[in-house]
Scaffold this motif. Structure first.
Motif, PDB file in Angstrom:
ATOM      1  N   VAL A 106       0.836  -1.208   0.000  1.00  0.00           N
ATOM      2  CA  VAL A 106       0.000   0.000   0.000  1.00  0.00           C
ATOM      3  C   VAL A 106       0.869   1.255   0.000  1.00  0.00           C
ATOM      4  O   VAL A 106       0.631   2.198  -0.763  1.00  0.00           O
ATOM      5  N   ALA A 107       1.891   1.265   0.842  1.00  0.00           N
ATOM      6  CA  ALA A 107       2.780   2.432   0.917  1.00  0.00           C
ATOM      7  C   ALA A 107       3.513   2.646  -0.400  1.00  0.00           C
ATOM      8  O   ALA A 107       3.607   3.778  -0.898  1.00  0.00           O
ATOM      9  N   ALA A 108       4.030   1.571  -0.977  1.00  0.00           N
ATOM     10  CA  ALA A 108       4.745   1.689  -2.249  1.00  0.00           C
ATOM     11  C   ALA A 108       3.824   2.186  -3.353  1.00  0.00           C
ATOM     12  O   ALA A 108       4.214   3.019  -4.183  1.00  0.00           O
ATOM     13  N   PHE A 109       2.601   1.677  -3.364  1.00  0.00           N
ATOM     14  CA  PHE A 109       1.637   2.121  -4.368  1.00  0.00           C
ATOM     15  C   PHE A 109       1.342   3.611  -4.222  1.00  0.00           C
ATOM     16  O   PHE A 109       1.378   4.368  -5.199  1.00  0.00           O
ATOM     17  N   LEU A 110       1.029   4.066  -3.014  1.00  0.00           N
ATOM     18  CA  LEU A 110       0.662   5.469  -2.797  1.00  0.00           C
ATOM     19  C   LEU A 110       1.810   6.414  -3.133  1.00  0.00           C
ATOM     20  O   LEU A 110       1.599   7.464  -3.751  1.00  0.00           O
ATOM     21  N   GLU A 111       3.027   6.042  -2.738  1.00  0.00           N
ATOM     22  CA  GLU A 111       4.167   6.905  -3.033  1.00  0.00           C
ATOM     23  C   GLU A 111       4.420   6.987  -4.533  1.00  0.00           C
ATOM     24  O   GLU A 111       4.766   8.053  -5.059  1.00  0.00           O
ATOM     25  N   GLY A 112       4.233   5.880  -5.230  1.00  0.00           N
ATOM     26  CA  GLY A 112       4.419   5.898  -6.672  1.00  0.00           C
ATOM     27  C   GLY A 112       3.309   6.649  -7.386  1.00  0.00           C
ATOM     28  O   GLY A 112       3.559   7.462  -8.283  1.00  0.00           O
ATOM     29  N   TYR A 113       2.087   6.412  -6.961  1.00  0.00           N
ATOM     30  CA  TYR A 113       0.927   7.010  -7.617  1.00  0.00           C
ATOM     31  C   TYR A 113       0.931   8.529  -7.488  1.00  0.00           C
ATOM     32  O   TYR A 113       0.585   9.249  -8.438  1.00  0.00           O
ATOM     33  N   TYR A 114       1.316   9.024  -6.312  1.00  0.00           N
ATOM     34  CA  TYR A 114       1.284  10.471  -6.079  1.00  0.00           C
ATOM     35  C   TYR A 114       2.645  11.144  -6.273  1.00  0.00           C
ATOM     36  O   TYR A 114       2.830  12.297  -5.884  1.00  0.00           O
TER      37      TYR A 114
END
Length: 223
Positions: free
Chosen positions: A187-195
């Motif tokens: 989840v953290a990796a996804f959010l940091e990449g997405y934003y």
């Protein structure tokens, strides 16, 4: 109905698509017209319009992250009722995501989506047409199998002003419907990449991501 990919703001269908975005979503959720130029040229960002003849009657944007084995649905728009637009977009998107996963040699875990919670939102006046009403959208996504992550979710506003947008849940559609939790590191990796494309992030978002990193997993709750 035609599933048409848009890769430039100069595409004749982009202007009506952007106008549709402004009809459906609040201003802080809509990226300014000219700021779409660069993202549309990104091969990893898939923006498709549903064309009924020459009219843009719906649209969807999504991405697939092979390294994380997850997809993200940025938005799905239904511009008119009673045309079967929602199912057309969902089926066409899934076929394309299946292709992207196959080409990358990966097996998807699931798909993220930010989902309005009208039960705690200050205003429910946005939506444009009845299928896009926040109550309707949430119920449809629940029927599709989406669940919500057990966290107090905020995200940076897309108007580049760095405001914290609340009143949404981070949803997840697991490939395995029996899945009850997801790895917090995912989840953290996804959010940091997405934003990563937004330079101004509110303190509340940074704190949320750090709190996620301190967890092992995050529960998936009914939507």
């Amino acid at each position: 109905m035609t599933y048409h990919r848009i890769t430039s703001i100069d595409d004749k269908y982009f202007k009506p698509l952007h106008e549709l975005l402004g009809t459906i979503f609040p201003p802080e959720e809509v990226l300014a017209y000219e700021l779409w130029r660069e993202p549309l040229q990104d091969e990893s960002i898939h923006v498709y319009a549903a064309l009924h003849g020459e009219e843009v009657v719906g649209a969807t944007e999504y991405r697939y992250y092979p390294k994380l084995r997850v997809a993200m649905t940025d938005f799905t728009i239904i511009g008119k009722p009673s045309l079967g637009i929602g199912r057309f977009l969902m089926r066409s998107r899934q076929k394309d995501l299946d292709r992207l996963a196959a080409e990358s040699g990966t097996e998807p875990i699931g798909m993220f989506a930010e989902i309005y919670d009208p039960y705690r939102a200050a205003s429910h006046e946005f939506g444009g047409v009845s299928p896009m009403n926040p109550y309707v959208r949430r119920e449809v996504l629940s029927h599709m199998g989406y669940k919500k992550l057990d966290l107090e979710y905020v995200h940076p506003s897309w108007d580049h002003e760095g405001q914290a947008v609340t009143e949404l849940d981070l949803g997840f559609l697991p490939a395995d419907e029996e899945l009850s939790q997801v790895d917090a590191s995912l989840v953290a990796a996804f959010l940091e990449g997405y934003y990563s494309a937004l330079p101004n992030k509110p303190e509340a978002w940074l704190e949320m991501v750090e709190s996620i990193k301190r967890k092992d997993s995050i529960q998936l709750l009914p939507l």
